[in-house]
Scaffold this active site. Structure first.
Site, PDB file in Angstrom:
ATOM      1  NE  ARG A  45      -2.011  -1.745   3.363  1.00  0.00           N
ATOM      2  CZ  ARG A  45      -2.186  -1.828   4.678  1.00  0.00           C
ATOM      3  NH1 ARG A  45      -3.087  -1.091   5.264  1.00  0.00           N
ATOM      4  NH2 ARG A  45      -1.460  -2.640   5.407  1.00  0.00           N
ATOM      5  N   GLY A  47       4.061   1.637  -1.212  1.00  0.00           N
ATOM      6  CA  GLY A  47       4.943   1.835  -2.352  1.00  0.00           C
ATOM      7  C   GLY A  47       5.622   0.535  -2.715  1.00  0.00           C
ATOM      8  CG  ASP A 156      -0.916  -3.272   8.736  1.00  0.00           C
ATOM      9  OD1 ASP A 156      -1.972  -3.933   8.664  1.00  0.00           O
ATOM     10  OD2 ASP A 156      -0.213  -3.010   7.742  1.00  0.00           O
TER      11      ASP A 156
HETATM   12  P1  ATP Z   1       0.508  -4.221   2.694  1.00  0.00           P
HETATM   13  O1  ATP Z   1       1.002  -3.002   2.040  1.00  0.00           O
HETATM   14  O2  ATP Z   1      -0.931  -4.467   2.493  1.00  0.00           O
HETATM   15  O3  ATP Z   1       0.916  -4.293   4.146  1.00  0.00           O
HETATM   16  P2  ATP Z   1       2.667  -5.964   2.091  1.00  0.00           P
HETATM   17  O4  ATP Z   1       3.015  -6.227   3.538  1.00  0.00           O
HETATM   18  O5  ATP Z   1       2.846  -7.127   1.141  1.00  0.00           O
HETATM   19  O6  ATP Z   1       1.175  -5.468   1.949  1.00  0.00           O
HETATM   20  P3  ATP Z   1       4.907  -4.187   1.948  1.00  0.00           P
HETATM   21  O7  ATP Z   1       5.092  -4.155   3.425  1.00  0.00           O
HETATM   22  O8  ATP Z   1       5.113  -2.927   1.198  1.00  0.00           O
HETATM   23  O9  ATP Z   1       3.491  -4.724   1.532  1.00  0.00           O
HETATM   24  O10 ATP Z   1       5.910  -5.288   1.403  1.00  0.00           O
HETATM   25  C1  ATP Z   1       6.075  -5.575   0.021  1.00  0.00           C
HETATM   26  C2  ATP Z   1       6.912  -6.848  -0.066  1.00  0.00           C
HETATM   27  O11 ATP Z   1       8.204  -6.612   0.488  1.00  0.00           O
HETATM   28  C3  ATP Z   1       6.317  -8.025   0.682  1.00  0.00           C
HETATM   29  O12 ATP Z   1       6.548  -9.197  -0.061  1.00  0.00           O
HETATM   30  C4  ATP Z   1       7.100  -8.060   1.970  1.00  0.00           C
HETATM   31  O13 ATP Z   1       7.160  -9.363   2.506  1.00  0.00           O
HETATM   32  C5  ATP Z   1       8.477  -7.582   1.500  1.00  0.00           C
HETATM   33  N1  ATP Z   1       9.233  -6.921   2.581  1.00  0.00           N
HETATM   34  C6  ATP Z   1       8.839  -5.873   3.332  1.00  0.00           C
HETATM   35  N2  ATP Z   1       9.782  -5.520   4.229  1.00  0.00           N
HETATM   36  C7  ATP Z   1      10.807  -6.398   4.036  1.00  0.00           C
HETATM   37  C8  ATP Z   1      12.093  -6.593   4.656  1.00  0.00           C
HETATM   38  N3  ATP Z   1      12.519  -5.826   5.664  1.00  0.00           N
HETATM   39  N4  ATP Z   1      12.878  -7.601   4.203  1.00  0.00           N
HETATM   40  C9  ATP Z   1      12.472  -8.392   3.183  1.00  0.00           C
HETATM   41  N5  ATP Z   1      11.287  -8.271   2.558  1.00  0.00           N
HETATM   42  C10 ATP Z   1      10.462  -7.285   2.969  1.00  0.00           C
END
Ligand code: ATP
Length: 323
Positions: A45, A47, A156
């Site tokens: 959500r 980026g 969240d």
């Molecule tokens: P939402 O935005 O609905 O919370 P999300 O958790 O999939 O969905 P993001 O948190 O933006 O969205 O994460 C995008 C992707 O990057 C996901 O596959 C998440 O597991 C991965 N990700 C996020 N943070 C990290 C991190 N610190 N290390 C490795 N992968 C990560």
């Protein structure tokens, strides 16, 4: 979700309050040019998340801002990021800094190498033994207890935001939900927009506060107790390898949870103590839910030997569905 909703965090008053925040954050600034950006890991959500290198492997969460060149957006961003500075715990993702120069805003954290619990449970269909399940739940409770002790509400907590690798749990995205207010896709019109897999984590009081005019997660009245409710859902997913409310349409979930109707646990083959934890986390009244210190004690007391589910089938819930 209209522009009026973000006026609070982007007001002049808000801007001027940020001066001290900005000063404290200076040492955490990472120039965008210093980042060696690698592959896209995924989109959320807020980026796009990239793997990358900055004195070692990192995750780069680049924000798609609604008001990309707005000074107040920058100040609001800084204020949200400033909560990260306070966190140092083995079960929380490590905040390394942020790119705080418009128009490129990004958060740099340690790179989590394992899979999220979401992936383990719902995609890979991994089945953890009861002792591993309890251990994961304990580590999540430890990280969450620390956050609450620091005065930070996660807002969240969900299996997508919990990584698990080699026996270690790492919680991500705490407090970041506020940033959705600043992001480009925040405005969705006057209907209720429900991110996939989000409803199951909302407590009755959050369900009742959902409105078509303010559907963004950040607009909801999150508390430490709503975090505990979400933790209950994580515990359910770990035990059942499923979502609660499976098969129910969103409006039915909202109606049932809002009125205090819980998913049936009749077919969950687990001990009374295991179910009690679930029911306590899902208590209708927020103040009846345990805090994370109490939850850790309850989890400590659980017998860790027997896997309490049918061998061929994880759990059969009469009314359960992907939400
Ligand atoms: P939402 O935005 O609905 O919370 P999300 O958790 O999939 O969905 P993001 O948190 O933006 O969205 O994460 C995008 C992707 O990057 C996901 O596959 C998440 O597991 C991965 N990700 C996020 N943070 C990290 C991190 N610190 N290390 C490795 N992968 C990560």
């Amino acid at each position: 979700y209209g522009s009026g909703s973000i006026s609070g965090i982007m007001s002049n008053e808000g801007c001027s309050r940020q001066n001290s925040v900005s000063q404290g954050l200076r040492e955490w600034h990472i120039p965008y040019d210093e980042l060696d950006k690698g592959q896209v890991i995924g989109h959320g959500r807020f980026g796009t998340v990239y793997s990358g290198n900055w004195h070692g492997q990192v995750a780069i969460k680049e924000l798609h801002m609604e008001h990309g060149n707005d000074q107040c957006t920058l100040e609001a961003f800084k204020r949200e990021v400033s909560t990260f500075r306070k966190t140092r715990h083995q079960n929380l993702v490590l905040f390394m800094g942020a790119c705080m120069k418009l128009p490129r805003l990004a958060i740099i954290t340690s790179l989590c190498k394992g899979s999220t619990l979401y992936k383990h449970i719902h995609i890979l269909k991994d089945k953890f033994t009861l002792s591993v399940t309890i251990n994961i739940a304990q580590q999540v409770a430890q990280g969450m207890g620390y956050l609450h002790a620091k005065g930070i509400v996660h807002k969240d907590l969900k299996t997508k935001n919990i990584f698990y690798e080699n026996g270690k749990v790492v919680i991500t995205d705490f407090g970041l939900v506020n940033l959705t207010r600043l992001c480009r896709n925040a405005r969705v019109g006057s209907w209720l927009s429900i991110p996939a897999g989000w409803l199951c984590y909302l407590s009755p009081e959050l369900m009742r506060s959902l409105q078509a005019s303010s559907p963004q997660p950040a607009a909801l009245p999150h508390t430490t107790w709503t975090d505990v409710y979400a933790y209950g859902t994580v515990w359910f997913e770990l035990l059942c390898n499923e979502w609660p409310h499976k098969g129910l349409p969103p409006e039915a979930i909202i109606w049932q949870v809002g009125r205090g109707i819980k998913p049936s646990l009749a077919h969950l083959q687990a001990s009374r103590d295991v179910k009690d934890i679930l029911m306590e986390c899902w208590a209708y009244k927020p103040e009846d839910r345990p805090d994370f210190a109490s939850l850790q004690k309850l989890l400590d007391k659980l017998p860790k030997k027997k896997l309490a589910r049918s061998p061929s089938h994880p759990i059969h819930l009469s009314r359960s569905a992907e939400c």
